[in-house]
Design a protein around this motif. Structure first.
Motif, PDB file in Angstrom:
ATOM      1  N   CYS A 162      10.232-112.151   0.980  1.00 49.51           N
ATOM      2  CA  CYS A 162      10.515-111.791   2.373  1.00 49.51           C
ATOM      3  C   CYS A 162      11.076-112.997   3.118  1.00 49.51           C
ATOM      4  O   CYS A 162      10.896-114.150   2.723  1.00 49.51           O
ATOM      5  N   ARG A 163      11.792-112.696   4.206  1.00 49.15           N
ATOM      6  CA  ARG A 163      12.345-113.718   5.108  1.00 49.15           C
ATOM      7  C   ARG A 163      11.997-113.330   6.528  1.00 49.15           C
ATOM      8  O   ARG A 163      12.162-112.166   6.910  1.00 49.15           O
ATOM      9  N   VAL A 164      11.534-114.304   7.302  1.00 50.60           N
ATOM     10  CA  VAL A 164      11.134-114.033   8.683  1.00 50.60           C
ATOM     11  C   VAL A 164      11.524-115.183   9.597  1.00 50.60           C
ATOM     12  O   VAL A 164      11.744-116.305   9.146  1.00 50.60           O
ATOM     13  N   ASN A 165      11.574-114.864  10.885  1.00 49.50           N
ATOM     14  CA  ASN A 165      11.529-115.869  11.926  1.00 49.50           C
ATOM     15  C   ASN A 165      10.119-115.802  12.494  1.00 49.50           C
ATOM     16  O   ASN A 165       9.613-114.704  12.755  1.00 49.50           O
ATOM     17  N   LEU A 166       9.488-116.945  12.651  1.00 52.42           N
ATOM     18  CA  LEU A 166       8.139-117.008  13.211  1.00 52.42           C
ATOM     19  C   LEU A 166       8.134-117.945  14.398  1.00 52.42           C
ATOM     20  O   LEU A 166       8.656-119.057  14.302  1.00 52.42           O
ATOM     21  N   LEU A 167       7.548-117.501  15.478  1.00 51.41           N
ATOM     22  CA  LEU A 167       7.264-118.397  16.579  1.00 51.41           C
ATOM     23  C   LEU A 167       5.785-118.736  16.437  1.00 51.41           C
ATOM     24  O   LEU A 167       4.949-117.831  16.406  1.00 51.41           O
ATOM     25  N   ILE A 168       5.495-120.018  16.296  1.00 52.42           N
ATOM     26  CA  ILE A 168       4.110-120.447  16.120  1.00 52.42           C
ATOM     27  C   ILE A 168       3.772-121.472  17.193  1.00 52.42           C
ATOM     28  O   ILE A 168       4.411-122.516  17.307  1.00 52.42           O
ATOM     29  N   ARG A 169       2.759-121.127  17.986  1.00 51.06           N
ATOM     30  CA  ARG A 169       2.258-122.076  18.979  1.00 51.06           C
ATOM     31  C   ARG A 169       1.450-123.154  18.268  1.00 51.06           C
ATOM     32  O   ARG A 169       0.987-122.972  17.143  1.00 51.06           O
ATOM     33  N   ALA A 170       1.239-124.260  18.951  1.00 53.35           N
ATOM     34  CA  ALA A 170       0.586-125.427  18.348  1.00 53.35           C
ATOM     35  C   ALA A 170      -0.789-125.107  17.759  1.00 53.35           C
ATOM     36  O   ALA A 170      -1.148-125.643  16.710  1.00 53.35           O
ATOM     37  N   LYS A 171      -1.561-124.242  18.389  1.00 49.14           N
ATOM     38  CA  LYS A 171      -2.913-123.942  17.897  1.00 49.14           C
ATOM     39  C   LYS A 171      -2.901-123.371  16.488  1.00 49.14           C
ATOM     40  O   LYS A 171      -3.873-123.506  15.755  1.00 49.14           O
ATOM     41  N   ALA A 172      -1.824-122.712  16.088  1.00 51.22           N
ATOM     42  CA  ALA A 172      -1.741-122.107  14.752  1.00 51.22           C
ATOM     43  C   ALA A 172      -0.757-122.859  13.858  1.00 51.22           C
ATOM     44  O   ALA A 172      -0.474-122.425  12.754  1.00 51.22           O
ATOM     45  N   GLY A 173      -0.256-123.996  14.344  1.00 53.85           N
ATOM     46  CA  GLY A 173       0.744-124.755  13.598  1.00 53.85           C
ATOM     47  C   GLY A 173       0.145-125.830  12.712  1.00 53.85           C
ATOM     48  O   GLY A 173      -1.048-125.810  12.409  1.00 53.85           O
ATOM     49  N   PHE A 174       0.979-126.774  12.325  1.00 56.64           N
ATOM     50  CA  PHE A 174       0.549-127.874  11.458  1.00 56.64           C
ATOM     51  C   PHE A 174      -0.661-128.552  12.091  1.00 56.64           C
ATOM     52  O   PHE A 174      -0.634-128.920  13.268  1.00 56.64           O
TER      53      PHE A 174
END
Length: 194
Positions: A162-174
């Motif tokens: 699969c291929r996606v665009n994801l918007l990830i806020r800092a709380k769920a990021g690295f």
């Protein structure tokens, strides 16, 4: 502790406290900036605030002329930390299972810079031989958890390749970047490790 050691400790603690706030901004200020950037990004996009009941997401192949603006972003968690736009749902007969090792290739963009009109350079690993491997569903292995929880969400719903665009806020990021309160827009391809 002698007097000199106490003074040095207080001075070092003060320096650490002052340097912890980027540009003199409080953590609350950074959260407001992050929220503003996310809202600005979604201003001209379709956002669906729930996962489809049948878990069938509209993808790029479902819209005329491959118009990415017609493909909605789906809110994947209750706190609104992760939003997904499906470009290719992958092989829905070959789903990810917890414990699978999964190779990721991605590019990510600084969302604050993107919505402020600058053209940020993407950072990532898109070369065919350059990928990261995570273990799906893993919550303790640092080689997986360092990338945060958000990057795993699509694997609960989509298929291999699969291929996606994801918007990830800092709380769920690295995890190493949580304190920077920097949201990112990711373009990610997921492939089961052979």
């Amino acid at each position: 502790m002698n007097k000199l050691a106490r003074v040095l400790f207080v001075l070092l603690a003060g320096v650490a406290l002052l340097s912890s706030c980027k540009d003199g901004k409080s953590y609350a200020d950074l959260l407001k900036e992050e929220d503003k950037a996310v809202k600005a990004f979604f201003a001209d996009k379709i956002v669906i605030n729930e996962i489809p009941a049948d878990s069938v997401f509209i993808s790029l192949q479902d819209v005329p002329n491959n118009d990415t603006l017609a493909v909605p972003y789906y809110k994947l968690d209750t706190d609104g930390n992760v939003y997904m736009q499906v470009l290719e749902p992958g092989d829905l007969n070959d789903r990810f299972e917890k414990g699978n090792d999964v190779n990721l290739r991605f590019l990510r963009y600084d969302l604050k810079a993107l919505v402020n009109g600058s053209n940020p350079d993407p950072v990532g690993n898109t070369n065919p031989s350059d990928y990261i491997t995570i273990r799906f569903g893993e919550t303790t292995l640092s080689s997986t958890t360092q990338y945060g929880t958000g990057i795993q969400y699509p694997m609960y719903f989509l298929g291999n390749e699969c291929r996606v665009n994801l918007l990830i806020r800092a709380k769920a990021g690295f995890t190493a970047e949580t304190s920077t309160v920097m949201p990112y827009l990711y373009f990610i391809r997921y492939n089961k490790s052979k």
